[in-house]
Design a protein around this motif. Structure first.
Motif, PDB file in Angstrom:
ATOM      1  N   PRO A  69       1.073  -1.375  -0.138  1.00  0.00           N
ATOM      2  CA  PRO A  69       0.085  -0.021  -0.461  1.00  0.00           C
ATOM      3  C   PRO A  69       0.544   1.355  -0.245  1.00  0.00           C
ATOM      4  N   LYS A  70       2.549   0.953   0.136  1.00  0.00           N
ATOM      5  CA  LYS A  70       3.275   2.861  -0.175  1.00  0.00           C
ATOM      6  C   LYS A  70       3.063   3.161   1.386  1.00  0.00           C
ATOM      7  N   ARG A  71       2.670   2.520   1.867  1.00  0.00           N
ATOM      8  CA  ARG A  71       2.575   3.138   3.698  1.00  0.00           C
ATOM      9  C   ARG A  71       4.127   4.002   4.223  1.00  0.00           C
ATOM     10  N   LEU A  72       4.361   4.999   4.044  1.00  0.00           N
ATOM     11  CA  LEU A  72       5.983   4.973   4.707  1.00  0.00           C
ATOM     12  C   LEU A  72       5.102   5.770   5.925  1.00  0.00           C
ATOM     13  N   ASP A  73       4.012   5.767   6.685  1.00  0.00           N
ATOM     14  CA  ASP A  73       4.060   6.780   8.103  1.00  0.00           C
ATOM     15  C   ASP A  73       4.508   5.145   8.689  1.00  0.00           C
ATOM     16  N   LEU A  74       3.973   3.924   8.119  1.00  0.00           N
ATOM     17  CA  LEU A  74       4.253   3.013   9.172  1.00  0.00           C
ATOM     18  C   LEU A  74       5.713   2.102   9.134  1.00  0.00           C
ATOM     19  N   LEU A  75       5.973   1.994   8.007  1.00  0.00           N
ATOM     20  CA  LEU A  75       7.145   1.427   8.063  1.00  0.00           C
ATOM     21  C   LEU A  75       8.739   1.761   8.555  1.00  0.00           C
ATOM     22  N   LEU A  76       8.799   2.646   9.608  1.00  0.00           N
ATOM     23  CA  LEU A  76       8.952   2.794  10.377  1.00  0.00           C
ATOM     24  C   LEU A  76       9.163   1.935  11.540  1.00  0.00           C
ATOM     25  N   PRO A  77       8.069   1.911  12.111  1.00  0.00           N
ATOM     26  CA  PRO A  77       6.946   1.358  13.287  1.00  0.00           C
ATOM     27  C   PRO A  77       7.307  -0.077  12.650  1.00  0.00           C
ATOM     28  N   ALA A  78       6.872  -0.581  11.910  1.00  0.00           N
ATOM     29  CA  ALA A  78       7.423  -2.492  11.091  1.00  0.00           C
ATOM     30  C   ALA A  78       8.917  -2.877  11.124  1.00  0.00           C
ATOM     31  N   ILE A  79      10.054  -1.545  11.013  1.00  0.00           N
ATOM     32  CA  ILE A  79      11.530  -1.732  10.950  1.00  0.00           C
ATOM     33  C   ILE A  79      11.543  -1.985  12.439  1.00  0.00           C
ATOM     34  N   GLY A  80      10.820  -1.464  13.635  1.00  0.00           N
ATOM     35  CA  GLY A  80      10.960  -1.290  14.724  1.00  0.00           C
ATOM     36  C   GLY A  80      10.713  -2.977  15.650  1.00  0.00           C
ATOM     37  N   GLY A  81       9.638  -3.054  15.353  1.00  0.00           N
ATOM     38  CA  GLY A  81       9.005  -4.519  15.024  1.00  0.00           C
ATOM     39  C   GLY A  81      10.327  -5.338  14.881  1.00  0.00           C
ATOM     40  N   LEU A  82      10.701  -5.584  14.103  1.00  0.00           N
ATOM     41  CA  LEU A  82      11.318  -6.738  13.453  1.00  0.00           C
ATOM     42  C   LEU A  82      13.719  -6.179  14.269  1.00  0.00           C
ATOM     43  N   PHE A  83      12.974  -5.327  14.615  1.00  0.00           N
ATOM     44  CA  PHE A  83      14.973  -5.195  15.336  1.00  0.00           C
ATOM     45  C   PHE A  83      14.420  -5.251  16.433  1.00  0.00           C
ATOM     46  N   LEU A  84      13.313  -5.171  17.230  1.00  0.00           N
ATOM     47  CA  LEU A  84      13.151  -5.689  18.281  1.00  0.00           C
ATOM     48  C   LEU A  84      13.360  -7.312  18.730  1.00  0.00           C
ATOM     49  N   ALA A  85      12.334  -7.681  17.865  1.00  0.00           N
ATOM     50  CA  ALA A  85      12.343  -9.822  17.517  1.00  0.00           C
ATOM     51  C   ALA A  85      13.830 -10.113  17.574  1.00  0.00           C
ATOM     52  N   PHE A  86      14.585  -9.886  16.717  1.00  0.00           N
ATOM     53  CA  PHE A  86      15.747  -9.704  16.722  1.00  0.00           C
ATOM     54  C   PHE A  86      16.521  -9.525  17.518  1.00  0.00           C
ATOM     55  N   LEU A  87      16.687  -7.903  18.601  1.00  0.00           N
ATOM     56  CA  LEU A  87      16.991  -7.856  19.805  1.00  0.00           C
ATOM     57  C   LEU A  87      17.049  -9.378  20.883  1.00  0.00           C
ATOM     58  N   LEU A  88      16.027  -9.680  20.798  1.00  0.00           N
ATOM     59  CA  LEU A  88      15.204 -10.239  21.906  1.00  0.00           C
ATOM     60  C   LEU A  88      15.632 -11.919  21.749  1.00  0.00           C
ATOM     61  N   GLN A  89      15.385 -12.116  19.884  1.00  0.00           N
ATOM     62  CA  GLN A  89      16.393 -13.962  20.116  1.00  0.00           C
ATOM     63  C   GLN A  89      17.675 -12.910  20.494  1.00  0.00           C
ATOM     64  N   GLY A  90      18.294 -12.564  20.107  1.00  0.00           N
ATOM     65  CA  GLY A  90      19.520 -12.466  20.182  1.00  0.00           C
ATOM     66  C   GLY A  90      20.271 -12.432  21.692  1.00  0.00           C
ATOM     67  N   VAL A  91      19.484 -12.035  22.819  1.00  0.00           N
ATOM     68  CA  VAL A  91      19.434 -11.585  24.286  1.00  0.00           C
ATOM     69  C   VAL A  91      18.959 -12.790  24.743  1.00  0.00           C
ATOM     70  N   PHE A  92      18.451 -13.371  24.243  1.00  0.00           N
ATOM     71  CA  PHE A  92      18.251 -14.849  25.162  1.00  0.00           C
ATOM     72  C   PHE A  92      18.960 -15.990  24.226  1.00  0.00           C
ATOM     73  N   SER A  93      19.347 -16.176  23.084  1.00  0.00           N
ATOM     74  CA  SER A  93      19.735 -17.211  22.933  1.00  0.00           C
ATOM     75  C   SER A  93      21.109 -17.294  23.504  1.00  0.00           C
ATOM     76  N   SER A  94      21.713 -16.275  23.857  1.00  0.00           N
ATOM     77  CA  SER A  94      22.607 -15.792  24.851  1.00  0.00           C
ATOM     78  C   SER A  94      22.492 -15.944  25.952  1.00  0.00           C
TER      79      SER A  94
END
Length: 466
Positions: free
Chosen positions: A51-76
């Protein structure tokens, strides 16, 4: 792996319940974070990119980053807890194995060579260490990845997932067939490595004899031959693992190609969105990577099971000579042999002692003199119950030695062996070895009686010299 082997490992691991439980909690969180990534990607493609929603791009990327951060910390955290628990388990296992080896009767060491026992303490425990630490952690992570990925695949498209299940029975059958073969080869290779350790131990222990007869080349050839035999078995095991991994990967990539064809067709016909297709492919990749990793770990796990069986064979072995018996309040030192017959367990067909009868009174000094092989050393070995007579009995102060507590009996006997062995410690600790609670005056008196005190004092550190 049979039930008894699993029960053994669970029993050894039970003191690490707290660490392993927290490790499982962190495993669940890290696995959930990894499984959330494809969901977030689907949402971003269908609701942000298309839909080319630029306003939702940053929250979406933030959600992906949070998922990666949780995975990295708890995997360690998961990796650390499982690894430290595994290290402690194997240290405990080594202690139990060493304790059991020391508790065995001398007869046990006639049938099990020193190099083989050292191999069980070293290489077998090391192999088992990898199995119960890092490999368990990785195996659980990949298993959770596979199970969770399959669940979300069915949630995304049950038709595609049902078709994918056709690939599972061949992989499971291959795992069963190759697992049995790998387990046998792993056990055989550990045995072969034990043989190589035996050769090295014999050579180094008898290095003076080897050098006296200029047999360094011959011993090197023996050792090389043993290593080559072990290498041959390792190659067979690695070939079996490689074939299974290739088989599993080919099946996985075949499944991916099929999904691309069928899923692409569904997207073109508007039966699936691009986000759904991307999500399914990502979960499929997670499952494929998990299955491939489990295939590699399966070989290592079977090697660990083979090693554990060799270790537990000794840990669960009961010594043939019991330490139970009575403790006398005093010992006069009267010794009597009554019609003693004896054959060494390794050569039962040859009787070394035949009807030996003699008595040594309190305070009497007796020397046994005779030709080599006449039984002098054997008589000395029977008194502290290194072996049991095949017939007759031995008495100390009128009491059969079988009725006396083994440790108490041996504490009453002083021994000066033909080949003295020094422990890796100070001169003082070597002298005190037979009586750990001996005072410094007693140590010096013993050194003086052996005409050694003067030259010991000439060392810079005296009795503390190592």
């Amino acid at each position: 792996m049979n039930r008894s082997t699993l029960d053994r490992l669970i029993k050894v691991a039970s003191p690490e319940t707290v660490a392993l439980s927290w490790g499982l909690v962190f495993l669940a969180i890290s696995s959930a974070s990894a499984l959330a990534y494809p969901q977030l990607m689907r949402w971003m493609i269908d609701n942000v990119l298309q839909p080319k929603r630029l306003d939702l791009l940053l929250p979406a990327i933030g959600g992906l980053f949070l998922a990666f951060l949780l995975q990295g910390v708890f995997s360690s955290l998961r990796y650390y807890l499982f690894s430290i628990a595994g290290e402690r388990i194997v240290i405990r296992l080594r202690q139990q194995l060493y304790q059991k080896i020391l508790a065995q009767e001398v007869n046990f060491f006639d049938f099990n060579r020193t190099g083989e026992l050292m191999s069980r303490l070293a290489s077998d425990c090391t192999t088992l260490q990898n199995t119960v630490s890092v490999n368990v952690s990785m195996g659980l992570r990949n298993a959770g990845q596979v199970i969770g990925g399959l669940g979300f695949m069915f949630y995304t498209s049950w038709k595609l997932s049902a078709l994918m299940l056709v690939m599972i029975p061949p992989i499971a059958l291959g795992a069963a067939i190759f697992g049995k073969k790998i387990r046998k080869l792993a056990k055989d290779s550990q045995t072969a490595l034990g043989e190589a350790s035996i050769v090295a131990n014999e050579t180094i222990s008898g290095i003076r004899t080897v050098k006296s007869f200029v047999q360094e080349g011959a011993e090197l050839s023996r050792y090389t031959s043993s290593l080559e035999q072990a290498l041959g078995l390792v190659k067979q095991r690695l070939n079996a693992v490689s074939v299974f991994m290739t088989f599993a990967m080919v099946m996985g990539f075949t499944a991916i190609c099929f999904v691309l064809w069928y899923g692409g067709r569904e997207v073109i016909l508007d039966h699936m969105t691009v986000g759904d297709m991307t999500q399914f492919l990502l979960y499929l990749m997670l499952v494929a990577i998990g299955v491939g990793s489990l295939g590699a770990l399966w070989g290592d796990f079977n090697a660990g099971v083979g090693a554990s069986q060799r270790v537990f064979d000794i840990i669960e072995r009961a010594p043939e000579i019991s330490d139970q018996g009575k403790i006398e309040t005093s010992s006069k030192g009267e010794i009597e042999f009554r019609d003693v017959h004896f054959s060494y367990p390794t050569r039962l067909d040859i009787e070394v002692l035949k009807g030996i009868n003699f008595k040594v009174s309190e305070g009497q000094v007796v020397a046994l003199v005779g030709s080599s092989g006449g039984g002098k050393t054997t008589i000395g070995a029977l008194l502290p119950r290194f072996y049991e007579p095949t017939k007759g009995e031995i008495l100390v102060d009128g009491t059969p030695v079988k009725e006396l507590q083994l440790n108490w009996l041996r504490e009453q006997i002083g021994v000066v062996s033909q080949e003295p062995i020094l422990i890796s410690s100070t001169i003082e600790e070597n002298i005190r070895y037979g009586k750990p609670d001996a005072t410094l005056e007693e140590v010096e008196a013993a050194a003086g009686a052996a005409n050694a005190l003067e030259f010991i004092r000439n060392f810079p550190d005296g009795l503390k010299t190592r």
